[in-house]
Design a protein around this motif. Structure first.
Motif, PDB file in Angstrom:
ATOM      1  N   ARG A   1       0.834  -1.203   0.000  1.00 48.59           N
ATOM      2  CA  ARG A   1       0.000   0.000   0.000  1.00 48.59           C
ATOM      3  C   ARG A   1       0.867   1.251   0.000  1.00 48.59           C
ATOM      4  N   ARG A   2       1.893   1.246   0.822  1.00 48.40           N
ATOM      5  CA  ARG A   2       2.790   2.390   0.898  1.00 48.40           C
ATOM      6  C   ARG A   2       3.512   2.616  -0.431  1.00 48.40           C
ATOM      7  N   PHE A   3       3.939   1.533  -1.080  1.00 45.84           N
ATOM      8  CA  PHE A   3       4.592   1.614  -2.379  1.00 45.84           C
ATOM      9  C   PHE A   3       3.645   2.213  -3.419  1.00 45.84           C
ATOM     10  N   ARG A   4       2.424   1.725  -3.446  1.00 44.58           N
ATOM     11  CA  ARG A   4       1.453   2.216  -4.422  1.00 44.58           C
ATOM     12  C   ARG A   4       1.089   3.671  -4.203  1.00 44.58           C
ATOM     13  N   ARG A   5       1.020   4.095  -2.929  1.00 38.68           N
ATOM     14  CA  ARG A   5       0.693   5.492  -2.645  1.00 38.68           C
ATOM     15  C   ARG A   5       1.757   6.438  -3.168  1.00 38.68           C
ATOM     16  N   PHE A   6       2.973   5.963  -3.298  1.00 38.69           N
ATOM     17  CA  PHE A   6       4.031   6.801  -3.858  1.00 38.69           C
ATOM     18  C   PHE A   6       4.097   6.675  -5.380  1.00 38.69           C
ATOM     19  N   VAL A   7       4.115   5.450  -5.873  1.00 39.77           N
ATOM     20  CA  VAL A   7       4.396   5.203  -7.286  1.00 39.77           C
ATOM     21  C   VAL A   7       3.255   5.633  -8.200  1.00 39.77           C
ATOM     22  N   PHE A   8       2.021   5.345  -7.852  1.00 38.27           N
ATOM     23  CA  PHE A   8       0.916   5.681  -8.753  1.00 38.27           C
ATOM     24  C   PHE A   8       0.785   7.184  -8.993  1.00 38.27           C
TER      25      PHE A   8
ATOM     26  N   SER B   1      13.355  15.520 -15.679  1.00 38.72           N
ATOM     27  CA  SER B   1      12.304  15.020 -14.785  1.00 38.72           C
ATOM     28  C   SER B   1      12.431  13.522 -14.553  1.00 38.72           C
ATOM     29  N   THR B   2      12.905  12.770 -15.548  1.00 39.69           N
ATOM     30  CA  THR B   2      13.123  11.336 -15.359  1.00 39.69           C
ATOM     31  C   THR B   2      14.188  11.098 -14.296  1.00 39.69           C
ATOM     32  N   PHE B   3      15.300  11.817 -14.386  1.00 37.89           N
ATOM     33  CA  PHE B   3      16.348  11.666 -13.387  1.00 37.89           C
ATOM     34  C   PHE B   3      15.873  12.151 -12.012  1.00 37.89           C
ATOM     35  N   ALA B   4      15.100  13.224 -11.985  1.00 36.08           N
ATOM     36  CA  ALA B   4      14.582  13.731 -10.710  1.00 36.08           C
ATOM     37  C   ALA B   4      13.658  12.711 -10.054  1.00 36.08           C
ATOM     38  N   ILE B   5      12.780  12.114 -10.832  1.00 39.74           N
ATOM     39  CA  ILE B   5      11.870  11.109 -10.280  1.00 39.74           C
ATOM     40  C   ILE B   5      12.661   9.921  -9.739  1.00 39.74           C
ATOM     41  N   THR B   6      13.695   9.510 -10.462  1.00 41.80           N
ATOM     42  CA  THR B   6      14.531   8.402 -10.005  1.00 41.80           C
ATOM     43  C   THR B   6      15.202   8.734  -8.683  1.00 41.80           C
TER      44      THR B   6
ATOM     45  N   ILE C   1      14.228  11.022  -6.466  1.00 34.84           N
ATOM     46  CA  ILE C   1      13.187  11.145  -5.433  1.00 34.84           C
ATOM     47  C   ILE C   1      12.751   9.775  -4.956  1.00 34.84           C
ATOM     48  N   TYR C   2      12.558   8.841  -5.895  1.00 36.65           N
ATOM     49  CA  TYR C   2      12.150   7.490  -5.508  1.00 36.65           C
ATOM     50  C   TYR C   2      13.237   6.802  -4.688  1.00 36.65           C
ATOM     51  N   ALA C   3      14.493   6.927  -5.100  1.00 31.45           N
ATOM     52  CA  ALA C   3      15.590   6.293  -4.367  1.00 31.45           C
ATOM     53  C   ALA C   3      15.669   6.828  -2.937  1.00 31.45           C
ATOM     54  N   ARG C   4      15.532   8.133  -2.778  1.00 30.44           N
ATOM     55  CA  ARG C   4      15.567   8.717  -1.439  1.00 30.44           C
ATOM     56  C   ARG C   4      14.367   8.247  -0.614  1.00 30.44           C
ATOM     57  N   TRP C   5      13.193   8.252  -1.234  1.00 27.20           N
ATOM     58  CA  TRP C   5      11.986   7.801  -0.531  1.00 27.20           C
ATOM     59  C   TRP C   5      12.125   6.342  -0.109  1.00 27.20           C
ATOM     60  N   ALA C   6      12.584   5.495  -1.032  1.00 23.18           N
ATOM     61  CA  ALA C   6      12.723   4.071  -0.720  1.00 23.18           C
ATOM     62  C   ALA C   6      13.750   3.856   0.389  1.00 23.18           C
TER      63      ALA C   6
ATOM     64  N   GLN D   1      10.931   2.855   2.864  1.00 19.61           N
ATOM     65  CA  GLN D   1      10.491   1.538   2.419  1.00 19.61           C
ATOM     66  C   GLN D   1      11.494   0.429   2.730  1.00 19.61           C
ATOM     67  N   ASP D   2      12.768   0.693   2.564  1.00 18.61           N
ATOM     68  CA  ASP D   2      13.767  -0.369   2.668  1.00 18.61           C
ATOM     69  C   ASP D   2      13.851  -0.990   4.056  1.00 18.61           C
ATOM     70  N   ALA D   3      13.762  -0.177   5.103  1.00 14.63           N
ATOM     71  CA  ALA D   3      13.841  -0.730   6.461  1.00 14.63           C
ATOM     72  C   ALA D   3      12.654  -1.640   6.743  1.00 14.63           C
ATOM     73  N   VAL D   4      11.476  -1.236   6.296  1.00 13.45           N
ATOM     74  CA  VAL D   4      10.271  -2.050   6.503  1.00 13.45           C
ATOM     75  C   VAL D   4      10.369  -3.338   5.689  1.00 13.45           C
ATOM     76  N   ALA D   5      10.864  -3.230   4.457  1.00 11.81           N
ATOM     77  CA  ALA D   5      11.024  -4.416   3.607  1.00 11.81           C
ATOM     78  C   ALA D   5      12.057  -5.371   4.192  1.00 11.81           C
TER      79      ALA D   5
END
Length: 122
Positions: free
Chosen positions: A24-31, A76-81, A83-88, A92-96
């Motif tokens: 759920r947390r992944f989808r709330r970010f990615v979608f 924007s592609t590099f920025a999204i990448t 942002i996602y890496a920092r967010w994960a 996300q990574d500790a929970v995973a």
């Protein structure tokens, strides 16, 4: 004769609250991020196709609005990448990793009880 199908470890993990929360947390970010990028991309494509005068306006020398928008797609592609890496990394990574440890120990989703006293897989 009725077959009794036992739930696999994968199915137990998939229905566990921990896994559902992670998904759920992944989808709330990615979608939303995907939707935002697609809107930005389609605006660029539509402008390139239907707003020739606007996209061909010179900003400086041979630099046009269309060129800046095109380069903005790469930025924007590099920025999204990033942002996602920092967010994960932060969210996300500790929970995973914790979920992975629980899976390996067999304690997620009631797996330990379903395996029986010997600890063998169902």
């Amino acid at each position: 004769m009725s077959e009794t199908r036992q739930e696999t470890d994968y199915q137990r993990v998939q229905r566990s609250p921990e896994f559902q929360d992670l998904r759920r947390r992944f989808r709330r970010f990615v979608f939303p991020m995907t939707a935002l990028f697609l809107v930005w991309y389609f605006v660029y494509v539509l402008l390139a196709n239907y707003a020739h005068d606007f996209m061909s306006q010179r900003v400086s020398g041979n630099i046009t609005v269309g060129l800046l928008f095109g380069l903005g797609q790469f930025v924007s592609t590099f920025a999204i990448t990033m942002i996602y890496a920092r967010w994960a990394n932060n969210r996300q990574d500790a929970v995973a990793a914790q979920l992975r440890d629980e899976i390996e120990l067999g304690t997620v989703g009631g797996a330990a009880a379903a395996r029986g006293p010997e600890g063998s897989r169902a």
